[in-house]
Design a protein around this motif. Structure first.
Motif, mmCIF file in Angstrom:
data_model
loop_
_atom_site.group_PDB
_atom_site.id
_atom_site.type_symbol
_atom_site.label_atom_id
_atom_site.label_comp_id
_atom_site.label_asym_id
_atom_site.label_seq_id
_atom_site.Cartn_x
_atom_site.Cartn_y
_atom_site.Cartn_z
ATOM 1 N N ALA A 179 0.835 -1.202 0.000
ATOM 2 C CA ALA A 179 0.000 0.000 0.000
ATOM 3 C C ALA A 179 0.867 1.247 0.000
ATOM 4 N N PHE A 180 2.038 1.152 0.640
ATOM 5 C CA PHE A 180 2.937 2.296 0.742
ATOM 6 C C PHE A 180 3.689 2.505 -0.565
ATOM 7 N N VAL A 181 4.089 1.386 -1.203
ATOM 8 C CA VAL A 181 4.960 1.466 -2.377
ATOM 9 C C VAL A 181 4.190 1.837 -3.647
ATOM 10 N N ILE A 182 2.975 1.275 -3.807
ATOM 11 C CA ILE A 182 2.214 1.570 -5.027
ATOM 12 C C ILE A 182 1.732 3.020 -4.963
ATOM 13 N N PRO A 183 2.156 3.863 -5.899
ATOM 14 C CA PRO A 183 1.740 5.273 -5.834
ATOM 15 C C PRO A 183 0.228 5.401 -6.053
ATOM 16 N N ASP A 184 -0.379 6.351 -5.333
ATOM 17 C CA ASP A 184 -1.829 6.517 -5.411
ATOM 18 C C ASP A 184 -2.280 7.084 -6.744
ATOM 19 N N LYS A 185 -1.349 7.757 -7.435
ATOM 20 C CA LYS A 185 -1.740 8.344 -8.722
ATOM 21 C C LYS A 185 -0.773 7.863 -9.786
ATOM 22 N N PRO A 186 -1.267 7.533 -10.978
ATOM 23 C CA PRO A 186 -0.354 7.110 -12.043
ATOM 24 C C PRO A 186 0.614 8.233 -12.385
ATOM 25 N N ARG A 187 1.759 7.843 -12.953
ATOM 26 C CA ARG A 187 2.842 8.783 -13.200
ATOM 27 C C ARG A 187 2.406 9.955 -14.080
ATOM 28 N N ASP A 188 1.603 9.658 -15.117
ATOM 29 C CA ASP A 188 1.251 10.762 -16.021
ATOM 30 C C ASP A 188 0.332 11.764 -15.339
ATOM 31 N N ILE A 189 -0.558 11.271 -14.446
ATOM 32 C CA ILE A 189 -1.416 12.205 -13.703
ATOM 33 C C ILE A 189 -0.555 13.024 -12.748
ATOM 34 N N GLN A 190 0.404 12.372 -12.100
ATOM 35 C CA GLN A 190 1.321 13.103 -11.216
ATOM 36 C C GLN A 190 2.030 14.221 -11.974
ATOM 37 N N MET A 191 2.495 13.876 -13.191
ATOM 38 C CA MET A 191 3.195 14.868 -14.007
ATOM 39 C C MET A 191 2.278 16.028 -14.337
ATOM 40 N N LYS A 192 1.036 15.695 -14.716
ATOM 41 C CA LYS A 192 0.100 16.762 -15.086
ATOM 42 C C LYS A 192 -0.179 17.666 -13.891
ATOM 43 N N LEU A 193 -0.352 17.042 -12.709
ATOM 44 C CA LEU A 193 -0.604 17.843 -11.515
ATOM 45 C C LEU A 193 0.611 18.704 -11.192
ATOM 46 N N ALA A 194 1.816 18.112 -11.337
ATOM 47 C CA ALA A 194 3.042 18.872 -11.061
ATOM 48 C C ALA A 194 3.145 20.058 -12.007
ATOM 49 N N LYS A 195 2.754 19.821 -13.260
ATOM 50 C CA LYS A 195 2.820 20.884 -14.250
ATOM 51 C C LYS A 195 1.898 22.038 -13.860
ATOM 52 N N LEU A 196 0.668 21.681 -13.445
ATOM 53 C CA LEU A 196 -0.268 22.721 -13.030
ATOM 54 C C LEU A 196 0.272 23.503 -11.843
ATOM 55 N N GLU A 197 0.835 22.760 -10.877
ATOM 56 C CA GLU A 197 1.367 23.405 -9.685
ATOM 57 C C GLU A 197 2.498 24.347 -10.082
ATOM 58 N N PHE A 198 3.357 23.838 -10.966
ATOM 59 C CA PHE A 198 4.477 24.650 -11.423
ATOM 60 C C PHE A 198 3.983 25.931 -12.074
ATOM 61 N N GLU A 199 2.962 25.778 -12.928
ATOM 62 C CA GLU A 199 2.447 26.954 -13.625
ATOM 63 C C GLU A 199 1.876 27.981 -12.657
ATOM 64 N N SER A 200 1.131 27.500 -11.643
ATOM 65 C CA SER A 200 0.523 28.473 -10.736
ATOM 66 C C SER A 200 1.602 29.161 -9.915
ATOM 67 N N LEU A 201 2.682 28.408 -9.553
ATOM 68 C CA LEU A 201 3.772 29.042 -8.817
ATOM 69 C C LEU A 201 4.500 30.060 -9.689
#
Lengths: 648, 648
Positions: B605-627
């Protein structure tokens, strides 16, 4: 010679040095010129707009520079790093320059509005965010490549041109702080808020945790003392102690989260927004387009990294674990040999000899931990993680697993394979006490003594007999730049983590462990404080909202200790005697109790809120206000639109 | 007669009814006038600025009103509720009116940019946020008090003046949806995106989970079938099955989180900001100042609520649990009686009689669950929780604990007290199948049949033989307002939760359970779809980012099932035979395996990421843009300041 002040300092007459930059001896003139220009250049031109002065000593210019900033520049920097400060109405808000008047203690001429640690953090942030524009390399060093957006300071550091950047101590503040912190023997709390102002949140939080943990251990220690004094050997008493211990350790870890929220709310870091994480300095790779930022930066294939982790690091860690177990077996041979020797020629000397293997083993464990630590750092750095957080997580995981096994494997072996409770108690005591003594010595006293000796020689060379307070700035900088660098709270937390293991894993066998832990932690507070104030360079403040992965590590340890304690209790002859007919019932009862305790632990962790009610209310209030502000914006926009539609 | 359109609709020629408001018969004229004025009034005057028309039927005006909104109004509303839509560059962004052109499929004349469900959600949000200004009471009803900021619609609902608000079905869309959803027998995925467009995210996510869960059960079912076909009775095979089952259930729950993130990212709800939670409609108390919002609103002492919870609700729940156990004991008496009867007069009838107690018990369990459900709702509502989320959590906790015990207590008793594996298998099968049949019947078929009958009578009364498609708006509204109200996904998830319990808790005893679960779920998809489309009123769409507390409930169940399965395996005679010498070793081995499995579960449960990598990337991108945007703002401000300082 750099004397071109940037425009913002016109109002400032005096330059307050905050941060020291040391360049390598023999750095080319053009490099220095370019670097200083970039630092003092205006923001609009991509500079950091800071103030910078070379340090002039008797020996002339020594490639050491002092960096400062105008008051206004620091305030703007505080906004850029997202500092959270207290408002006049006692609420905590993100500082913005335009709303500066609403903040407590703000006045245009109050230069203490930002603490010195905050100012230094801001300067560090600005320096690290000084990025290459169209430079392809560092002028004068064609091999030190740059690409647009690369942090200049990081490149200078990795190519060895920049030796170090460190914040200056404030001798006066430091004297006040050290007096109130460890200068006098007193019973009372540490001045956590002052520590935070001087050293920043990460270090203050460590000392807060150390203090909290010590207080939390006192009940255990108090209950543990009569076991020693009255030589209680009834098992029901030990069971009671263990049960108390297990529930107590859950409670203290949950309550710590609340304490931590109270502290970090007051310090503003609970509300501080996470900054976007840049690649760590050591990260390297071929240039590519980062899909998240859309910028050109070094990329390193995730598959390669996975291969390194699973094909090299993992086998290496396993090998180390095996080696650690092998050393453990040698220890048991030694132990047996000492026992035989004691039996053959019984004397005072031989009975003392009984403790020798344990002591040797404890020393060996510490040495192995130390060597492994370097290996783990090397390997994790070789794995080439892009983010500092990912690097830290992999390092901590490697170190925790090894240290856990290295320290506790022999105890597990004695308890669950040899079933020798007497030896367990003896080993536990020897390991705990030896490791505590070694740690205190290696961590603080030795560096302190070395530092003292160095300082004496230094002063002799400078032919001065002045006290620390009267040193000139140049002397202070020269002395501080030779001090050791504090490498973060990792080792300090690790020590507490292992101590927590000694106290809780086998608590029903050796209740006195908590007493030793408390005694150690009281001296630890003093020696760590001494270390921070006198031995090491001042570290940069690091804002943090919690103790991070250590919370998880401590919680995991407390879950494991439920299992070990239940088994230990089940194995004891006294409990055994309660089930004369059937060993089955005994084991089943123990298993049932264990599951119940685990269930209670999880329910408690779930039920106790992580933040106290008043902090929750304050956070809800802030959230409400920001949502209201957003609504106001939408409403204002709607009105505007209405106006437009009606009038056109 | 309300015909005063608000200004925003000047461009719109046709009024599209979206939501129906039904007022009580005999509502005073002044109340209706005031209420409609508030709804159509301009935003600037504190109105909702919606369109509203009375429904005119053959019988004249019936206190039923149709609410709609202009296209522009809906777009502004979409911004107010924080809707997230897809942009032309395929990224998901929060919709704002000023950036509308950057969104995919946006055109000023494209009225399908917002789905009908979104429009209805916006209207509901606007209606609920219609707040009292200076009214002290509802005009015409002095006993229905109001205070500034109180939601008018909620007060009208609680005082019975407003009978109901519901969104209208779109007959054409519904026909298309039901055709592609359950209209034809086909193997394939459900049209989740269409379901989401029509019914909103909460319901689409339930069907997504139902489908995912069914697919996830198929491997278990496939492995389970040979056990029945070949009558395998070797215990090692059962052990293999159980081990697979335990690890599999962890994997599917972790993978669901990722699936859920993919779905809700695509639907925009993963990024949607949580709205500030208003007090729930039923909440009452004396007026006071809310410390968070600073508004005057009803307050209810937290201590009083705690007293109600611990002194009334808790004892009541315990009593119910005791009663449930008491009924269980009666069931065992019945079972014994049936067995005796079968022994005395052996016949076909008597062997059939053997199943009767289980069936009766299953029916009684369902009835008790139903009654308890009402009691729990009453009690939780009486506890007077301020927030809907807190109400829901307390209700779910109450219902889950009782249903878990009620459904599984007899199985636990049979397994771990009576040690009767044969009876366990038989009881499990009977309980599972009976409850599934009862549920399918009570949940969908019965209401469907009642609805059909009602519709027939209705049509007869209206003397029309038209098909559903040709109904006039008035007829449609009249028919829909009599339909049952869908009370949310609670019961549907609860059913799946209990089913998961039947499948996983005793999986090593009855591998066929998964087969029945799969079969049930396939029909469940159809009957639930039928229920949504034909039996109930259309529900309002509710944005949601995950299945909430149910994820935790399913995970807890999967932890409990590790424990039960390990014990069951340990108890089996075959495993017993492997440890002929010592029962101790058996129990210790079982305990060891159990702890290992639990550890593996937690690590997975700890090792399997809760979000797939591409969704993580998309979220990171949004966060980056807002910052980045924030940084740009700070930079722009610094430049401005620079300009000011230089030029003054």
């Amino acid at each position: 010679m750099v004397e071109s002040w940037s425009f913002l300092d016109t109002a400032e007459s005096n330059f307050r040095p905050l941060v020291v930059i040391e360049l390598a001896k023999g750095t080319k003139e053009e490099t220095i010129e370019w670097f200083t220009k970039r630092i003092v250049d205006k923001k609009a031109n991509g500079g950091a707009q800071l103030l910078m002065k070379p340090l002039v000593t008797e020996n002339g210019v020594e490639n050491i520079y002092l960096v400062g900033a105008s008051h206004l520049r620091l305030l703007l920097g505080a906004e850029a790093v997202g500092l959270v400060k207290e408002c006049s109405d006692n609420s905590m808000r993100t500082f913005t320059y335009s709303s500066r008047k609403t903040f407590k203690h703000y006045a245009d001429d109050n230069h203490d509005f930002l603490t010195m640690a905050e100012c230094q953090y801001i300067i560090k942030h600005e320096l690290e965010n000084l990025r290459a524009k169209d430079e392809k390399m560092i002028p004068g060093y064609p091999q030190a490549k740059l690409y647009p957006g690369k942090s200049i300071v990081r490149r200078l550091l990795t190519s060895g041109i920049l030796v170090q950047i460190f914040p200056l101590h404030d001798r006066e503040e430091l004297k006040k702080l050290s007096h109130s912190w460890y200068g006098r023997v007193k019973i009372g709390y540490q001045p956590l808020d002052d520590i935070r102002c001087y050293f920043g949140e990460t270090i203050a939080l460590y000392f807060g945790f150390l203090e909290y943990f010590t207080f939390a251990l006192i009940p255990m220690a108090v209950i543990g003392i009569p076991y020693y004094v009255f030589a209680w050997e009834d098992y029901d008493k030990y069971v009671m102690f263990a049960t108390f211990n297990l529930l107590w350790s859950t409670v203290i870890l949950e309550v710590w989260k609340r304490m931590c929220a109270i502290l970090t709310y007051r310090w503003g870091t609970l509300l501080m927004k996470r900054q976007f994480e840049e690649p760590r300095p050591g990260f390297h790779g071929v240039l590519g387009i980062n899909p998240v930022t859309g910028r050109e930066e070094p990329m390193y294939s995730s598959i390669k990294r996975q291969l390194r982790i699973y094909l090299v690091s993992l086998p290496f860690v396993c090998l180390c674990l095996y080696f650690s177990l092998y050393v453990m077996m040698i220890y048991f041979d030694l132990e047996q040999w000492a026992l035989d020797y004691h039996k053959e020629n019984e004397s005072n000397f031989s009975s003392l000899m009984l403790y020798v293997p344990s002591i040797i083993y404890a020393v060996v464990i510490e040495i192995m931990n130390l060597i492994y630590r370097y290996a783990a750092e090397f390997l994790t750095s070789w794995e080439n993680h892009r983010l500092e957080s990912s690097y830290q997580n992999h390092l901590i995981l490697k170190v925790l697993v090894f240290n856990f096994l290295n320290c506790f494997a022999s105890l597990f072996y004695i308890a669950f394979v040899m079933f020798d409770m007497k030896l367990l108690r003896q080993s536990l005591a020897t390991l705990l006490i030896t490791s505590q003594i070694l740690n205190q010595f290696a961590e603080s006293l030795l560096p302190y003594w070395l530092q003292k000796r160095y300082n004496r020689r230094m002063k002799k060379r400078m032919c001065s007999t002045k006290s620390d307070m009267d040193l000139s700035l140049a002397e202070q900088v020269n002395m501080e730049k030779e001090m050791g660098t504090y490498l973060g709270t990792f080792d300090d937390y690790l020590e507490l983590f292992l101590q927590f293991g000694y106290v809780s894993l086998f608590s029903c066998v050796y209740p006195l462990a908590a007493v030793f832990a408390v005694l150690n932690n009281i001296t630890e507070i003093y020696s760590d404080a001494l270390k921070m104030c006198r031995v090491y360079k001042r570290p940069f403040a690091e804002p943090t909202a919690n103790i991070g992965v250590w919370q998880l590590a401590f919680e995991t340890m407390s879950v494991i200790s439920v299992v070990t304690n239940c088994i230990l209790i089940g194995m004891s002859p006294e409990v055994d005697a309660l089930f004369p007919d059937s060993k089955m019932n005994l084991v089943l009862t123990v298993a049932l109790v264990e599951h119940l305790l685990l269930a209670i632990k999880f329910i408690m962790a779930f039920v106790i809120p992580d933040k106290p009610r008043d902090i929750q209310m304050k956070l809800a209030k802030l959230e409400f206000e920001s949502l209201e502000a957003l609504k106001q914006q939408v409403r204002a926009f709607e009105m505007q639109l209405h106006f437009l539609l009606v009038h056109h």
